[in-house]
Design a protein around this motif. Structure first.
Motif, mmCIF file in Angstrom:
data_model
loop_
_atom_site.group_PDB
_atom_site.id
_atom_site.type_symbol
_atom_site.label_atom_id
_atom_site.label_comp_id
_atom_site.label_asym_id
_atom_site.label_seq_id
_atom_site.Cartn_x
_atom_site.Cartn_y
_atom_site.Cartn_z
ATOM 1 N N SER B 93 -15.047 3.287 -11.466
ATOM 2 C CA SER B 93 -15.879 4.444 -11.804
ATOM 3 C C SER B 93 -15.896 5.504 -10.715
ATOM 4 O O SER B 93 -16.780 6.346 -10.679
ATOM 5 C CB SER B 93 -17.305 3.970 -12.106
ATOM 6 N N SER B 94 -14.891 5.468 -9.818
ATOM 7 C CA SER B 94 -14.860 6.532 -8.811
ATOM 8 C C SER B 94 -13.725 7.490 -9.147
ATOM 9 O O SER B 94 -12.761 7.129 -9.811
ATOM 10 C CB SER B 94 -14.636 5.933 -7.416
ATOM 11 N N ASP B 95 -13.875 8.732 -8.685
ATOM 12 C CA ASP B 95 -12.826 9.693 -9.034
ATOM 13 C C ASP B 95 -11.866 9.892 -7.863
ATOM 14 O O ASP B 95 -11.502 11.000 -7.499
ATOM 15 C CB ASP B 95 -13.438 11.031 -9.477
ATOM 16 N N ILE B 96 -11.482 8.782 -7.272
ATOM 17 C CA ILE B 96 -10.557 8.807 -6.146
ATOM 18 C C ILE B 96 -9.166 9.215 -6.630
ATOM 19 O O ILE B 96 -8.790 8.928 -7.765
ATOM 20 C CB ILE B 96 -10.540 7.412 -5.481
ATOM 21 N N SER B 97 -8.420 9.913 -5.755
ATOM 22 C CA SER B 97 -7.082 10.364 -6.139
ATOM 23 C C SER B 97 -6.152 9.166 -6.353
ATOM 24 O O SER B 97 -6.193 8.187 -5.598
ATOM 25 C CB SER B 97 -6.521 11.272 -5.039
ATOM 26 N N VAL B 98 -5.326 9.257 -7.388
ATOM 27 C CA VAL B 98 -4.434 8.124 -7.666
ATOM 28 C C VAL B 98 -3.419 7.915 -6.545
ATOM 29 O O VAL B 98 -2.960 6.798 -6.326
ATOM 30 C CB VAL B 98 -3.670 8.285 -9.003
ATOM 31 N N VAL B 99 -3.095 9.002 -5.845
ATOM 32 C CA VAL B 99 -2.151 8.850 -4.733
ATOM 33 C C VAL B 99 -2.754 7.939 -3.658
ATOM 34 O O VAL B 99 -2.084 7.064 -3.113
ATOM 35 C CB VAL B 99 -1.791 10.232 -4.143
ATOM 36 N N ILE B 100 -4.039 8.131 -3.388
ATOM 37 C CA ILE B 100 -4.692 7.285 -2.389
ATOM 38 C C ILE B 100 -4.777 5.850 -2.883
ATOM 39 O O ILE B 100 -4.555 4.906 -2.121
ATOM 40 C CB ILE B 100 -6.083 7.861 -2.041
ATOM 41 N N VAL B 101 -5.054 5.686 -4.161
ATOM 42 C CA VAL B 101 -5.055 4.327 -4.724
ATOM 43 C C VAL B 101 -3.673 3.698 -4.520
ATOM 44 O O VAL B 101 -3.552 2.537 -4.115
ATOM 45 C CB VAL B 101 -5.397 4.351 -6.230
ATOM 46 N N GLY B 102 -2.639 4.501 -4.780
ATOM 47 C CA GLY B 102 -1.286 3.995 -4.602
ATOM 48 C C GLY B 102 -1.011 3.587 -3.167
ATOM 49 O O GLY B 102 -0.490 2.503 -2.903
ATOM 50 N N ILE B 103 -1.395 4.456 -2.233
ATOM 51 C CA ILE B 103 -1.172 4.141 -0.812
ATOM 52 C C ILE B 103 -1.858 2.827 -0.448
ATOM 53 O O ILE B 103 -1.275 1.949 0.186
ATOM 54 C CB ILE B 103 -1.709 5.288 0.078
ATOM 55 N N LEU B 104 -3.120 2.692 -0.891
ATOM 56 C CA LEU B 104 -3.880 1.474 -0.594
ATOM 57 C C LEU B 104 -3.215 0.245 -1.200
ATOM 58 O O LEU B 104 -2.989 -0.759 -0.519
ATOM 59 C CB LEU B 104 -5.303 1.603 -1.159
ATOM 60 N N ALA B 105 -2.899 0.350 -2.486
ATOM 61 C CA ALA B 105 -2.355 -0.812 -3.184
ATOM 62 C C ALA B 105 -1.008 -1.235 -2.590
ATOM 63 O O ALA B 105 -0.797 -2.409 -2.284
ATOM 64 C CB ALA B 105 -2.196 -0.505 -4.675
ATOM 65 N N PHE B 106 -0.117 -0.261 -2.399
ATOM 66 C CA PHE B 106 1.192 -0.619 -1.850
ATOM 67 C C PHE B 106 1.085 -1.042 -0.386
ATOM 68 O O PHE B 106 1.839 -1.895 0.078
ATOM 69 C CB PHE B 106 2.176 0.545 -2.019
ATOM 70 N N GLY B 107 0.139 -0.452 0.349
ATOM 71 C CA GLY B 107 -0.069 -0.853 1.742
ATOM 72 C C GLY B 107 -0.564 -2.284 1.847
ATOM 73 O O GLY B 107 -0.066 -3.072 2.644
ATOM 74 N N LEU B 108 -1.550 -2.630 1.015
ATOM 75 C CA LEU B 108 -2.079 -3.993 1.030
ATOM 76 C C LEU B 108 -0.995 -4.983 0.621
ATOM 77 O O LEU B 108 -0.882 -6.070 1.182
ATOM 78 C CB LEU B 108 -3.270 -4.110 0.060
ATOM 79 N N ASN B 109 -0.211 -4.579 -0.363
ATOM 80 C CA ASN B 109 0.885 -5.429 -0.823
ATOM 81 C C ASN B 109 1.920 -5.616 0.278
ATOM 82 O O ASN B 109 2.306 -6.736 0.622
ATOM 83 C CB ASN B 109 1.520 -4.777 -2.056
#
Ligand SMILES: Nc1ncnc2c1ncn2[C@@H]1O[C@H](COP(=O)(O)OP(=O)(O)OP(=O)(O)O)[C@@H](O)[C@H]1O
Ligand SMILES: [Mg+2]
Lengths: 240, 230
Positions: B93-109
């Motif tokens: 439910s947050s309006d965070i940028s998808v690019v940042i979500v991508g950076i986080l997800a791929f970084g954690l991975n």
């Protein structure tokens, strides 16, 4: 200076060291000899706690190293060690190998450390290798650098674990000569060595280890003139 | 033939400023891969140190168990699923940028994979290096910092380069949650030109130029490191 009392070491169920006691005084050169697998390296590595003894005491300059609150890093600054495989830091130049510990451990400033390194490099005629990496040095050169690396810390005692047994026969001489020079300058040392003639030449005391027990501990002269059957057998064997 | 290529090129790139999709896609792909490999490197080093400390000193038992689980979970599930969980569940439910979500997800991975790369680099270092450090009076942490880590990281630099190349390709899964990266750009252009062939092949060529170029660099680095060791 160094006093070992009832030292025992087990690896799992194997008793490698069984109740070892001896003393080293300032200026002593103690040679540890014995057949392969008798526990010489293990004993030496217990002295600076690279190997943790199962029981017993190691008292060095008033500190019991086996007690929990001994400050081992501080103790090791004063107890140098030279390894069979040299163990120079491969990613650092000769100069950096020599000065890393004194500078980072704040024993001396960068200027003084470099000055001292140059002085020692000149002493062993390797001044021109200052900027080389260990991979470009011969075994004998590596070991001599490793020896002066421990000297950089100005240790009170130096432990040598078979410093020449990984060397090409041609290079054994240059390393033994350096150790001999240190001996003559009154350094305190413990040397594990198979070079029995060298031991006869420089050791003030000999400790003969077999099957994890001290079979003999006494002066050089007593050892090499001993009538003891085991000692004579051992000396006969290593002389051939 | 020439005419087809020219027309397709015009439709896919020039007409209606469609090159802007490609530029934005390229930018996002590179940005996500770059930041992700950076995050992955930081996480990877931390995990590798925790595990090394545990394996050599028997310390950090709980932390070690946690990071081992982390590595297992990340390596044992698809990255697209991880991306979806982070986007649809964690940032629901947050309006965070998808690019940042991508950076986080791929970084954690990436962190999980990089930790294994660094671990293998540390394990390849002779035990004598650690002992020599300790014998000179360094404690464990300082020996790691001045002697073990520099050699370990140097040993795995090419593998880290390969991880970056992998990430550049992997970020294409970000298209699924609407990240405007290269693959998404080709998809958008194709849906407007009604011609899939040209845009998809064109984007494939862009990926190839980047990955082959980087592979070349990594190989050069490998040769250099190899020579330095001999
Ligand atoms: N880390 C270890 N784990 C298990 N056993 C060990 C370990 N280190 C040494 N040992 C065993 O302890 C015994 C003594 O080994 P040590 O290396 O001290 O002998 P050494 O007298 O130095 O022999 P060498 O002359 O061949 O160097 C050997 O039987 C060896 O297999
Ligand atoms: Mg030995």
């Amino acid at each position: 200076m160094l006093s070992v009392k009832h030292l025992k070491k087990k690896f799992g169920k194997i008793n490698v060291l069984k109740d070892i006691s001896f003393d080293v005084e300032k200026g002593d050169i103690l040679a540890i000899v014995g057949p392969s697998g008798s526990g010489k390296s293990t004993l030496l590595r217990c002295l600076n706690m690279l190997e943790v003894p199962t029981s017993g005491k190691i008292i060095f300059e008033g500190v019991n190293l086996t007690s929990k609150d001994a400050n081992l890093p501080l103790v090791r600054e004063k107890m140098g060690m030279v390894f069979q495989q040299f163990n120079l830091f491969d990613h650092l130049t000769v100069m950096e190998n020599l000065t890393l510990a004194p500078i980072k451990l704040k024993v001396m400033g960068e200027g003084n450390a470099k000055r001292k390194a140059i002085e020692l490099l000149k002493m062993i005629d390797l001044y021109d290798k200052m900027d080389s990496y260990p991979s470009s040095l011969s075994g004998g050169q590596k070991q001599r650098i490793a020896i002066i690396r421990t000297l950089m810390m100005e240790p009170d005692i130096i432990l040598f674990d078979e410093p020449t047994s990984a060397l090409d026969p041609l290079m054994v001489g240059e390393v033994l000569d350096l150790i001999k020079r240190l001996a003559n300058s009154n350094k305190t040392m413990i040397i594990v060595s198979h070079e029995i003639n060298f031991v006869r030449n420089i050791a003030s005391k000999v400790l003969f280890l077999d099957e994890g027990k001290v079979q003999f501990y006494g002066s050089n002269k007593e050892f090499f003139t001993s009538k003891n059957k085991y000692i004579k057998e051992f000396l006969d064997k290593v002389n051939n | 033939m020439f005419k087809y290529i020219y027309n397709s090129f015009y439709d896919s790139v020039i007409y209606d400023d469609r090159y802007k999709f490609i530029l934005e896609g390229l930018f996002n792909t590179l940005i996500i891969a770059l930041f992700a490999v950076f995050i992955g490197f930081i996480i990877g080093i931390i995990i590798a140190i925790i595990r090394h400390n545990h394996d050599t000193n028997g310390k950090l038992k709980v932390l070690n168990r946690i990071v081992v689980w982390y590595v297992n979970i990340v390596r044992g599930t698809p990255v697209l699923l991880q991306l979806m969980i982070i986007y649809y569940v964690i940032f629901k439910s947050s309006d965070i940028s998808v690019v940042i979500v991508g950076i986080l997800a791929f970084g954690l991975n990436s962190g999980a994979y990089v930790s294994e790369i660094i671990r293998s680099g540390l394990n390849a270092i002779d035990k004598g290096q650690m002992e020599a450090g300790l014998a000179l009076g360094f404690n464990y942490a300082k020996t790691m910092r001045y002697i073990i880590m520099p050699q370990g990281v140097r040993n795995v630099l090419p593998a880290l380069g390969n991880e970056f190349i992998t990430l550049i390709k992997e970020t294409s899964t970000g298209a699924y949650i609407g990240i405007m990266e290269l693959t998404k750009a080709s998809d958008i252009i194709a849906s407007r030109t009604y011609d899939y062939f040209f845009p998809l092949i064109m984007i494939a060529c862009i990926y190839l130029v980047i990955t082959l170029g980087l592979t070349n660099l990594v190989n050069k680095m490998e040769v250099k490191l190899f020579n330095a060791k001999c």
